[in-house]
Design a protein around this motif. Sequence first.
Motif, PDB file in Angstrom:
ATOM      1  N   ARG A 445       0.883  -1.332  -0.047  1.00  0.00           N
ATOM      2  CA  ARG A 445      -0.109  -0.057  -0.081  1.00  0.00           C
ATOM      3  C   ARG A 445       0.890   1.239  -0.152  1.00  0.00           C
ATOM      4  O   ARG A 445       0.331   2.416  -0.342  1.00  0.00           O
ATOM      5  N   GLN A 446       2.152   1.254   0.420  1.00  0.00           N
ATOM      6  CA  GLN A 446       3.131   2.378   0.216  1.00  0.00           C
ATOM      7  C   GLN A 446       3.157   2.670  -1.208  1.00  0.00           C
ATOM      8  O   GLN A 446       3.109   3.998  -1.432  1.00  0.00           O
ATOM      9  N   ALA A 449      -0.029   4.146  -2.458  1.00  0.00           N
ATOM     10  CA  ALA A 449      -0.119   5.385  -1.769  1.00  0.00           C
ATOM     11  C   ALA A 449       0.550   6.442  -2.795  1.00  0.00           C
ATOM     12  O   ALA A 449       0.234   7.421  -3.320  1.00  0.00           O
ATOM     13  N   LEU A 453      -0.884   9.626  -5.417  1.00  0.00           N
ATOM     14  CA  LEU A 453      -0.379  10.859  -5.348  1.00  0.00           C
ATOM     15  C   LEU A 453       0.295  11.472  -6.535  1.00  0.00           C
ATOM     16  O   LEU A 453       0.682  12.567  -6.787  1.00  0.00           O
ATOM     17  N   GLY A 454       0.294  10.436  -7.563  1.00  0.00           N
ATOM     18  CA  GLY A 454       0.655  11.100  -8.856  1.00  0.00           C
ATOM     19  C   GLY A 454       2.091  10.561  -9.353  1.00  0.00           C
ATOM     20  O   GLY A 454       2.582  10.966 -10.313  1.00  0.00           O
ATOM     21  N   ARG A 459       8.933   6.600 -10.229  1.00  0.00           N
ATOM     22  CA  ARG A 459       9.058   7.276  -9.016  1.00  0.00           C
ATOM     23  C   ARG A 459       8.698   6.595  -7.855  1.00  0.00           C
ATOM     24  O   ARG A 459       9.096   6.764  -6.822  1.00  0.00           O
TER      25      ARG A 459
ATOM     26  N   PHE B  79      -5.280   5.817   3.020  1.00  0.00           N
ATOM     27  CA  PHE B  79      -5.437   4.409   3.948  1.00  0.00           C
ATOM     28  C   PHE B  79      -5.908   4.529   5.181  1.00  0.00           C
ATOM     29  O   PHE B  79      -5.620   5.611   5.683  1.00  0.00           O
ATOM     30  N   ASP B  81      -4.539   3.422   7.599  1.00  0.00           N
ATOM     31  CA  ASP B  81      -3.188   3.422   8.578  1.00  0.00           C
ATOM     32  C   ASP B  81      -2.392   4.407   8.086  1.00  0.00           C
ATOM     33  O   ASP B  81      -1.239   4.312   8.300  1.00  0.00           O
ATOM     34  N   GLN B  83      -0.193   5.093   5.757  1.00  0.00           N
ATOM     35  CA  GLN B  83       0.845   4.760   4.960  1.00  0.00           C
ATOM     36  C   GLN B  83       1.779   6.059   4.487  1.00  0.00           C
ATOM     37  O   GLN B  83       1.944   6.318   3.278  1.00  0.00           O
ATOM     38  N   LEU B  84       2.031   6.611   5.712  1.00  0.00           N
ATOM     39  CA  LEU B  84       2.975   7.580   5.632  1.00  0.00           C
ATOM     40  C   LEU B  84       4.641   6.980   5.008  1.00  0.00           C
ATOM     41  O   LEU B  84       4.755   5.828   5.527  1.00  0.00           O
ATOM     42  N   PHE B  85       5.349   7.770   4.429  1.00  0.00           N
ATOM     43  CA  PHE B  85       6.569   7.082   4.090  1.00  0.00           C
ATOM     44  C   PHE B  85       7.663   7.415   5.245  1.00  0.00           C
ATOM     45  O   PHE B  85       7.911   8.685   5.575  1.00  0.00           O
ATOM     46  N   HIS B  87      10.630   7.257   6.130  1.00  0.00           N
ATOM     47  CA  HIS B  87      11.999   7.874   5.809  1.00  0.00           C
ATOM     48  C   HIS B  87      11.696   9.435   5.562  1.00  0.00           C
ATOM     49  O   HIS B  87      12.819  10.137   5.682  1.00  0.00           O
ATOM     50  N   LEU B  88      10.548  10.045   5.452  1.00  0.00           N
ATOM     51  CA  LEU B  88      10.466  11.101   5.075  1.00  0.00           C
ATOM     52  C   LEU B  88       9.875  12.098   6.256  1.00  0.00           C
ATOM     53  O   LEU B  88       9.083  11.631   6.987  1.00  0.00           O
ATOM     54  N   TYR B  96       5.053  15.741  -0.864  1.00  0.00           N
ATOM     55  CA  TYR B  96       5.550  14.634  -1.689  1.00  0.00           C
ATOM     56  C   TYR B  96       5.020  14.908  -3.057  1.00  0.00           C
ATOM     57  O   TYR B  96       5.678  15.146  -4.130  1.00  0.00           O
ATOM     58  N   ALA B  97       3.644  15.016  -3.423  1.00  0.00           N
ATOM     59  CA  ALA B  97       3.080  15.192  -4.590  1.00  0.00           C
ATOM     60  C   ALA B  97       3.433  16.499  -5.315  1.00  0.00           C
ATOM     61  O   ALA B  97       3.578  16.594  -6.566  1.00  0.00           O
ATOM     62  N   LEU B 100       6.668  16.249  -6.798  1.00  0.00           N
ATOM     63  CA  LEU B 100       6.637  15.255  -8.012  1.00  0.00           C
ATOM     64  C   LEU B 100       6.216  16.398  -8.997  1.00  0.00           C
ATOM     65  O   LEU B 100       6.740  16.337 -10.360  1.00  0.00           O
ATOM     66  N   ARG B 142      -1.434  15.288   2.967  1.00  0.00           N
ATOM     67  CA  ARG B 142      -0.779  14.724   1.976  1.00  0.00           C
ATOM     68  C   ARG B 142      -1.689  14.534   0.828  1.00  0.00           C
ATOM     69  O   ARG B 142      -1.286  14.612  -0.426  1.00  0.00           O
ATOM     70  N   SER B 143      -2.932  13.865   1.125  1.00  0.00           N
ATOM     71  CA  SER B 143      -3.869  13.561   0.046  1.00  0.00           C
ATOM     72  C   SER B 143      -4.252  15.067  -0.554  1.00  0.00           C
ATOM     73  O   SER B 143      -4.655  14.998  -1.803  1.00  0.00           O
TER      74      SER B 143
END
Lengths: 550, 332
Positions: A445-446, A449, A453-454, A459, B79, B81, B83-85, B87-88, B96-97, B100, B142-143
Amino acid sequence: MALPPAVRRPASLVALAALPVVVLGCFFVLPVSGMVARGFFPDGELDAGAVLEVLTRSRTGRVVWFTVWSAGVATAVSVLLGLPAAYALHGLEFPLRRTVRALLLVPFVLPTVVVGVAFRQLLGESGPLGFLGLDGTPVAIVAGLVFFNAAVVIRAVGASWESLDSRPAEAAAALGASPAQVFRTVTLPTLRPAIVSAASVVFLFCATSFGVVLTLGGTRYSSVETEIYLLTTDLLDLPGAAALSLVQLTAVVALLAVAARLRASADPSVVRVPSRPRRPARADLPQLAMTALLLALVAAPVVTLVAGSLRVGDSWSLGNYRALDSVGDQQALVVPVTDALVTSLRTAVDATWMSLLLGLLVALAVTRRSRSRAERRIRTVLDGFFMLPLGVSAATLGFGFLITLDRPPLDLRDSALLVPVAQALVALPLVVRTLVPVLDGIDDRQRQAAASLGAGPLRTLLTVDVPVLWRPLLAASGFAFAASLGEFGATAFLARDESATLPVVIFRLIGHPGAMNYGMALAASVVLAATTAAVMLAVERLRVPSLGAL
Amino acid sequence: MSLSLSGVSVDYDGVPAVVDVDLELPAGQVLAVLGPSGSGKSTLLRAVAGLEPARGTIAWAGQDLGGVPTHQRGFALMFQDGQLFGHLTVGRNVGYALRLRKVRGVESRVAELLELVGLAGYADRLPGTLSGGERQRVALARSLAVEPRLLLLDEPLSALDAGLRERLAGELRDILVAAGTTALMVTHDHEEAYTVADRIAVMRDGRLVQSGVIGKVWAAPADPETALFLGYARVLVDDAAQRLLAAAGLPPAAAVAVRRSALTVDPSTAPDGARDLRGVVLSARVTPDQVRLVVGVDGLGELDAVASVGTHPAAGEPVRLVVDRSRLAVIR
């Protein structure tokens, strides 16, 4: 690209797996089947009788039996010695713990030829333990195998011991269980999958060990692996070698399947909470003593080897090392040992990048989440396919290279890449097994996600996979490098005299008469061992649990 | 500019998870897909996100999204839970987006979003140091960062404890309205759905049972099971339904769904009317707001009822009940 997902997913799987499949097809399936076919079709006609006849020879029976019991005994001893050490080194906190742990790991990556030389030095007539009269006996072979594989047990079991939730054990103690009862009723059942998995890997390594058995057993004691080598090179009995290769391949595939099944049945509900190592108590003395004993057993051959390399005649000297830039007494070698070291390093660099590239592609291909049953089945088959090099005698592979890659379009006899390719294939399962658990551990799911987010596929890989993967990748390159430096079975066939690698040169020096040659072999062994040990100690600092995952 | 699904089905290895779903979501609205676990609601959400291969048509603003991969759909998925990254930092996660897309002024936008979700000043923290509620807020920020065409929320609050869930549900509603976001939320909790959404769609066994504006669905559940799932306490059928409807002065129907508070103990001693319901208290439990009763009603069986806190009818006591017809829903 507006392909529907139902087409796009299998297509990307095929794209990822294409290069590794082609490489494995050309450099593994082709040579091995060529070698086996040569045995079955000695004169262009099927002669299965000759092959069957091999299987009924009494020597074949002896060889198979020796392989099984020596590997079985070595596995049992490795587990018995390794368990207390795994506990002491991963569950307790004491000075120099990490150093001892790293030292005990070193034997696993020592080149087999070096281990053989070291044990002969230790147990030989003039050696410190020569009075035991063990030189050339099965005991010496089993000792050599244990020397190698205790590290695997420590590593694999220790990692699960370290991450074991200590609360069930505490609960049992609170209910009145003595430490021994806690161990028997709580700890051991939780560790059983790790122990079984480690034992099956150790058995596999022991049963297919080449260098140790060849250097310590000579022609009197032969395992299936060394017998294939002897039949091919000394007796030119190709049907015999082919028959034994098939026997070995079948046995190893079966063993791998059993190991995979055992691994899959490990209880996933076990909570993994890294518990803090505690200070040793009086009750831990036996375990610490066993660890010290194991350290002594591991140190003895190495110390004897180093000491031996520093003796010329009856005095201490660096003469053996100074002689490394020569070709030895009576022109034992074609090129000086120093040249062989350079060749070894250069070959290892090539083998490392090849196995990393292939291993990474394979690991990515087999760990992507499957959408359909068919896709899942393809991935399982691929996963098993790339483990095959574990199950094939390196000698079979090497000889297969010689007889199948000698004509267009694949005429590689003179190619400098032949040896690195063979070594890369031998290292491939190690690389794949280091990367797969890590990739498997990433929550899919990571990636979803990131995609939502695009982020495109590349990437997503950079965001989610790479940050987790770079340490295991470095570790895998260390393993591959060490495996390549020490690789002997396939290289012995393929390396030309003028471009021989260090293990091949060492083996040749032992075989040539002359005190100087033997001294040089010892010195070269020390150099080779030091190089691999340095690589492995660097890898150990990365703290990536693997090896046991095989 | 709206999401429209027609005939959407998803199978897992031949086992149907979502069957033939038609659904419309107008821009700017929040739709809650409500259903018990295993009803296929999450699968439907993942199909909309492009994470599951689906048959039928999923379209945005009339454009079929069939061949469009997840990252090109412009739908953000949040999600259960987070699902944050890991390490960031929080700031890098939220931005993040934006990074990008090489948007300018990422920092100020991130600060603005963290402000919106009530986490101003958290930009340099790592996700591991946050509480569950804080992580979900970061995931929401984030979303929202890229102002997605459609925000997909997969049980966004169910990983949190009850008190926090209630509070965050209200905040989530405010944030979505403030941002003017079109959102599709999946949940199994009807209270959460009522708090956050404008419209609901009820799913069961992979099929869409009912959908529409919350008030309308609530007033007319499609069938007894749906009524129970939407929070009605009991469903009466046949004779019992007729008697209750008659007592409420409503025309007869095959079934009626009853809320707990539809029957109230009438403490007055007025003479009995023909439509009155009489019964005997079977059990009583005092809560801060009211006394909750189970009453054995003549000809109707056991029913839930409430009495005001001042009165305390005990078990065995006879009571007279009045019916509040706004708390009944006729099922046709």
